[in-house]
Design a protein around this motif. Structure first.
Motif, PDB file in Angstrom:
ATOM      1  N   THR A 116      17.577  47.072 175.284  1.00 43.21           N
ATOM      2  CA  THR A 116      18.576  46.520 176.206  1.00 43.21           C
ATOM      3  C   THR A 116      19.794  45.977 175.471  1.00 43.21           C
ATOM      4  OG1 THR A 116      17.421  44.380 176.176  1.00 43.21           O
ATOM      5  CG2 THR A 116      16.818  45.932 177.919  1.00 43.21           C
ATOM      6  N   ALA A 117      20.091  46.527 174.299  1.00 47.65           N
ATOM      7  CA  ALA A 117      21.203  46.025 173.495  1.00 47.65           C
ATOM      8  C   ALA A 117      22.525  46.166 174.243  1.00 47.65           C
ATOM      9  CB  ALA A 117      21.270  46.780 172.173  1.00 47.65           C
ATOM     10  N   ASP A 118      23.356  45.139 174.159  1.00 45.93           N
ATOM     11  CA  ASP A 118      24.692  45.201 174.743  1.00 45.93           C
ATOM     12  C   ASP A 118      25.611  44.272 173.964  1.00 45.93           C
ATOM     13  OD1 ASP A 118      23.753  42.769 175.509  1.00 45.93           O
ATOM     14  OD2 ASP A 118      24.045  43.037 177.659  1.00 45.93           O
ATOM     15  N   ALA A 119      26.915  44.405 174.219  1.00 48.04           N
ATOM     16  CA  ALA A 119      27.897  43.591 173.517  1.00 48.04           C
ATOM     17  C   ALA A 119      28.124  42.274 174.254  1.00 48.04           C
ATOM     18  CB  ALA A 119      29.211  44.354 173.398  1.00 48.04           C
ATOM     19  N   VAL A 120      28.543  41.256 173.519  1.00 49.03           N
ATOM     20  CA  VAL A 120      28.830  39.948 174.103  1.00 49.03           C
ATOM     21  C   VAL A 120      30.259  39.564 173.766  1.00 49.03           C
ATOM     22  CG1 VAL A 120      26.420  39.248 173.893  1.00 49.03           C
ATOM     23  CG2 VAL A 120      28.031  38.648 172.073  1.00 49.03           C
ATOM     24  N   ASP A 121      30.758  38.579 174.459  1.00 54.66           N
ATOM     25  CA  ASP A 121      32.096  38.053 174.179  1.00 54.66           C
ATOM     26  C   ASP A 121      31.977  37.032 173.054  1.00 54.66           C
ATOM     27  OD1 ASP A 121      34.667  37.151 174.122  1.00 54.66           O
ATOM     28  OD2 ASP A 121      34.588  36.111 176.061  1.00 54.66           O
ATOM     29  N   PHE A 122      31.989  37.536 171.822  1.00 47.85           N
ATOM     30  CA  PHE A 122      31.746  36.661 170.674  1.00 47.85           C
ATOM     31  C   PHE A 122      32.896  35.693 170.433  1.00 47.85           C
ATOM     32  CE2 PHE A 122      30.995  35.759 166.104  1.00 47.85           C
ATOM     33  CZ  PHE A 122      29.687  35.312 166.210  1.00 47.85           C
ATOM     34  N   SER A 123      34.022  35.890 171.115  1.00 43.55           N
ATOM     35  CA  SER A 123      35.134  34.946 170.975  1.00 43.55           C
ATOM     36  C   SER A 123      34.862  33.623 171.675  1.00 43.55           C
ATOM     37  CB  SER A 123      36.419  35.562 171.534  1.00 43.55           C
ATOM     38  OG  SER A 123      36.290  35.813 172.928  1.00 43.55           O
ATOM     39  N   ASP A 124      33.817  33.595 172.498  1.00 48.49           N
ATOM     40  CA  ASP A 124      33.406  32.365 173.175  1.00 48.49           C
ATOM     41  C   ASP A 124      32.777  31.419 172.148  1.00 48.49           C
ATOM     42  OD1 ASP A 124      32.182  30.363 174.706  1.00 48.49           O
ATOM     43  OD2 ASP A 124      31.628  31.747 176.309  1.00 48.49           O
ATOM     44  N   ASP A 125      33.198  30.168 172.151  1.00 42.53           N
ATOM     45  CA  ASP A 125      32.685  29.182 171.191  1.00 42.53           C
ATOM     46  C   ASP A 125      31.182  28.951 171.306  1.00 42.53           C
ATOM     47  OD1 ASP A 125      35.198  28.866 170.193  1.00 42.53           O
ATOM     48  OD2 ASP A 125      35.612  26.960 171.212  1.00 42.53           O
ATOM     49  N   LYS A 126      30.596  29.355 172.404  1.00 41.21           N
ATOM     50  CA  LYS A 126      29.164  29.132 172.598  1.00 41.21           C
ATOM     51  C   LYS A 126      28.309  30.112 171.796  1.00 41.21           C
ATOM     52  CE  LYS A 126      29.674  27.146 177.227  1.00 41.21           C
ATOM     53  NZ  LYS A 126      29.338  27.282 178.666  1.00 41.21           N
ATOM     54  N   TRP A 127      28.944  31.178 171.277  1.00 39.63           N
ATOM     55  CA  TRP A 127      28.195  32.177 170.515  1.00 39.63           C
ATOM     56  C   TRP A 127      28.255  31.886 169.019  1.00 39.63           C
ATOM     57  CZ3 TRP A 127      24.872  35.614 172.328  1.00 39.63           C
ATOM     58  CH2 TRP A 127      24.945  36.000 173.663  1.00 39.63           C
ATOM     59  N   GLU A 128      27.111  32.085 168.356  1.00 41.02           N
ATOM     60  CA  GLU A 128      27.011  32.011 166.898  1.00 41.02           C
ATOM     61  C   GLU A 128      26.131  33.162 166.432  1.00 41.02           C
ATOM     62  OE1 GLU A 128      26.723  27.555 165.442  1.00 41.02           O
ATOM     63  OE2 GLU A 128      25.568  27.805 167.283  1.00 41.02           O
ATOM     64  N   VAL A 129      26.120  33.391 165.134  1.00 36.68           N
ATOM     65  CA  VAL A 129      25.242  34.423 164.586  1.00 36.68           C
ATOM     66  C   VAL A 129      24.601  33.897 163.312  1.00 36.68           C
ATOM     67  CG1 VAL A 129      27.125  35.515 163.277  1.00 36.68           C
ATOM     68  CG2 VAL A 129      25.069  36.842 163.866  1.00 36.68           C
ATOM     69  N   LEU A 130      23.298  34.119 163.197  1.00 39.90           N
ATOM     70  CA  LEU A 130      22.564  33.793 161.976  1.00 39.90           C
ATOM     71  C   LEU A 130      22.419  35.095 161.196  1.00 39.90           C
ATOM     72  CD1 LEU A 130      21.007  31.673 160.297  1.00 39.90           C
ATOM     73  CD2 LEU A 130      18.930  32.377 161.524  1.00 39.90           C
ATOM     74  N   LEU A 131      23.072  35.163 160.044  1.00 41.57           N
ATOM     75  CA  LEU A 131      23.101  36.379 159.227  1.00 41.57           C
ATOM     76  C   LEU A 131      22.129  36.253 158.066  1.00 41.57           C
ATOM     77  CD1 LEU A 131      26.971  36.761 159.105  1.00 41.57           C
ATOM     78  CD2 LEU A 131      25.403  38.247 160.373  1.00 41.57           C
ATOM     79  N   CYS A 132      21.384  37.319 157.807  1.00 39.79           N
ATOM     80  CA  CYS A 132      20.493  37.358 156.649  1.00 39.79           C
ATOM     81  C   CYS A 132      21.080  38.348 155.650  1.00 39.79           C
ATOM     82  CB  CYS A 132      19.085  37.785 157.066  1.00 39.79           C
ATOM     83  SG  CYS A 132      17.951  38.008 155.664  1.00 39.79           S
ATOM     84  N   TYR A 133      21.361  37.868 154.452  1.00 42.90           N
ATOM     85  CA  TYR A 133      21.905  38.708 153.389  1.00 42.90           C
ATOM     86  C   TYR A 133      20.851  38.903 152.295  1.00 42.90           C
ATOM     87  CZ  TYR A 133      26.701  38.106 155.136  1.00 42.90           C
ATOM     88  OH  TYR A 133      27.844  38.122 155.901  1.00 42.90           O
ATOM     89  N   LYS A 134      20.758  40.114 151.818  1.00 46.34           N
ATOM     90  CA  LYS A 134      19.934  40.393 150.641  1.00 46.34           C
ATOM     91  C   LYS A 134      20.818  40.199 149.412  1.00 46.34           C
ATOM     92  CE  LYS A 134      17.109  44.019 148.490  1.00 46.34           C
ATOM     93  NZ  LYS A 134      16.624  45.421 148.639  1.00 46.34           N
ATOM     94  N   ARG A 135      20.360  39.355 148.501  1.00 42.41           N
ATOM     95  CA  ARG A 135      21.157  39.034 147.316  1.00 42.41           C
ATOM     96  C   ARG A 135      20.587  39.743 146.095  1.00 42.41           C
ATOM     97  NH1 ARG A 135      20.907  33.100 144.895  1.00 42.41           N
ATOM     98  NH2 ARG A 135      19.298  34.121 143.639  1.00 42.41           N
ATOM     99  N   LEU A 136      21.470  40.440 145.364  1.00 42.00           N
ATOM    100  CA  LEU A 136      21.047  41.152 144.170  1.00 42.00           C
ATOM    101  C   LEU A 136      21.984  40.820 143.013  1.00 42.00           C
ATOM    102  CD1 LEU A 136      20.299  44.683 145.684  1.00 42.00           C
ATOM    103  CD2 LEU A 136      18.615  43.038 144.835  1.00 42.00           C
ATOM    104  N   PRO A 137      21.457  40.728 141.792  1.00 42.54           N
ATOM    105  CA  PRO A 137      22.334  40.507 140.636  1.00 42.54           C
ATOM    106  C   PRO A 137      23.306  41.671 140.484  1.00 42.54           C
ATOM    107  CG  PRO A 137      20.018  40.143 140.073  1.00 42.54           C
ATOM    108  CD  PRO A 137      20.034  40.784 141.424  1.00 42.54           C
ATOM    109  N   ALA A 138      24.559  41.370 140.183  1.00 44.42           N
ATOM    110  CA  ALA A 138      25.561  42.425 140.033  1.00 44.42           C
ATOM    111  C   ALA A 138      26.611  41.996 139.019  1.00 44.42           C
ATOM    112  CB  ALA A 138      26.222  42.730 141.377  1.00 44.42           C
TER     113      ALA A 138
END
Length: 469
Positions: A176-198
């Protein structure tokens, strides 16, 4: 064809009679690319939002209709390569364009390339910097990999574009994936990054997207602020490594310590797999918050002291506290004194919903019953009664044959089962509207069996089992 009267329109099977039917899930392949190398390939789980009934009709033969989507895990940008007959290009294009990032290039070919490596994206990715505030870290010892969690919003430059790319990718993996109005202050995102030596990077590391979780905040003047987990996706290249679980635990920990105004974290329409993970996380989190629970409710709990039956048990200091807490809860279950009001107070401390905290307690109580009986049976030459007059067999073989278990034969388990049914009856008030008592009992038994199986899945989960090992 749409302008023809319905009576003169050809039937669907006639319209496609000269075409082959392909499964969209099979002819579409997603290739996840890092530093111009493919690190993972997978087929989509869902294509119904792009191709009706997840089907594609084409005059092409097998191997001559393919859609390859290359996803750069640094920023989730995409390149799409389509192999199809020339006369079908526009039809395919019209379906794909709304479902790929706005800057995505769709390349069409009518012949199979000799070497697919030739079509790999060749642009050198920019230096990727995580967006937002770092709120947690997770080390996967089995793979010697480090994952970092960042909380961001549209106010951080670049975040909105990344979320938009993520939403386009989610169409292939979330029903049921859909887009949201991320410009709304009520929205946030928790991002997971994979960190590698470079080498050559400013801080000595490179980062790629491992997963994300969109969050929506809303408030009630009477109930307080709440956060809803809306969309969660872990990249196929790093799935089944506990990243989704760690993201949930990170969110709980951050909210508990920093966002004290938030009283509850909810989840929007979780799929079966996510629902099970959430159940495991909520039980694990409730155990982690034991000190907070004990501190917040000293008045209700009183001075917790080990019962005579638990004194000989080989328990660590942390397990003794948990054991004593569960003894208290179990005693409340037995007397029917574990009220909704008390559950509301407990759930507010750990930030989970009331129903989820009640489920966590049910799971912990069943674990408590199992462990209580097993450890008592393992003590040498012990024959005592539990607080509910449950005879615990000693170690001789004749008594072992009649040893109680949590399968439903002990008074302790019967009290637990009765409490579960009382909770289910309260949560399903429509049952009381049934006039036939036998029908009420039948429906209640069905609900109980379903809930009991749900509890058992968590009880037998290896993560939870290790906590009680």
């Amino acid at each position: 064809m749409d302008s023809l009267p319905e009576s003169k329109r050809p039937r669907v099977e006639e319209y496609y009679c000269d075409k082959n039917k392909f499964s969209a899930n099979s002819v579409i392949t997603l290739h996840f690319v890092c530093d111009r190398s493919v690190i993972c390939t997978s087929h989509p789980q869902f294509t119904h939002q792009v191709f009706e009934k997840e089907e594609i009709f084409s005059s092409a033969t097998d191997e001559m209709f393919k859609i390859d989507i290359y996803v750069d895990v640094n920023d989730l940008t995409q390149e799409v390569y389509v192999l199809c007959p020339k006369e079908e290009v526009e039809d395919v294009r019209s379906k794909l364009v709304p479902r790929v990032p706005t800057d995505c290039h769709i390349h069409f070919s009518h012949e199979l390339p000799e070497n697919m490596d030739k079509v790999l994206p060749r642009s050198v990715p920019d230096v990727v910097k995580p967006f937002g505030e770092k709120v947690g870290c997770f080390i996967d010892d089995s793979k010697d990999e480090v994952y970092e969690f960042f909380l961001s919003s549209h106010k951080i430059a670049g975040t909105s574009s990344l979320v938009s790319n993520a939403e386009k990718l989610a169409v292939w993996y979330i029903e049921t994936a859909d887009a949201v109005d991320f410009s709304d202050d009520k929205w946030e995102v928790l991002l997971c990054y994979k960190r590698l030596p470079a080498t050559g990077q400013p801080d000595g590391y490179s980062y790629s997207i491992a997963g994300y979780m969109t969050l929506y905040s809303f408030s009630n003047p009477f109930a307080g602020s709440k956060i809803r987990v809306c969309q969660v996706l872990v990249m196929p290249s790093v799935q089944r490594r506990g990243i989704g679980r760690q993201m949930m635990l990170c969110l709980y920990d951050y909210i508990l310590k920093v966002r004290t105004d938030v009283v509850e974290i909810t989840v929007e329409d979780p799929c079966e797999g996510f629902a099970l993970m959430r159940d495991v996380v909520d039980v694990e989190w409730s155990i982690a918050c034991l000190d907070e629970l004990l501190s917040a409710f000293r008045f209700e709990l009183g001075e917790l002291t080990p019962s005579e039956e638990s004194k000989p048990l080989p328990l660590s200091p942390d397990m003794k506290k948990l054991y004593q807490f569960l003894e208290y809860v179990q005693q409340k279950y037995v007397t029917g004194a574990f009220t909704k009001a008390l559950c509301v107070k407990f759930s507010a401390v750990v930030k989970v919903t009331i129903s989820q905290f009640r489920f966590a307690l049910d799971t912990l109580c069943l674990l408590f019953i199992r462990q209580h009986e097993n450890m008592l049976k393992s003590t040498e030459n012990v024959e005592i009664n539990t607080p509910n007059n449950v005879a615990i067999a000693n170690n001789n073989s004749s008594n072992k044959e009649n040893a109680p278990s949590s399968s439903g034969n002990t008074d302790m388990f019967k009290s637990f089962r009765a409490q579960m049914k009382r909770n289910l009856l309260k949560e399903n008030p429509e049952l009381k509207l049934l006039k036939d008592k036998e029908q009420i009992q039948k429906e209640l038994s069905l609900l109980y069996n379903e809930e009991h199986q749900r509890v058992l899945k968590v009880v037998d989960n290896k993560i939870i089992s290790k906590l009680f090992a």
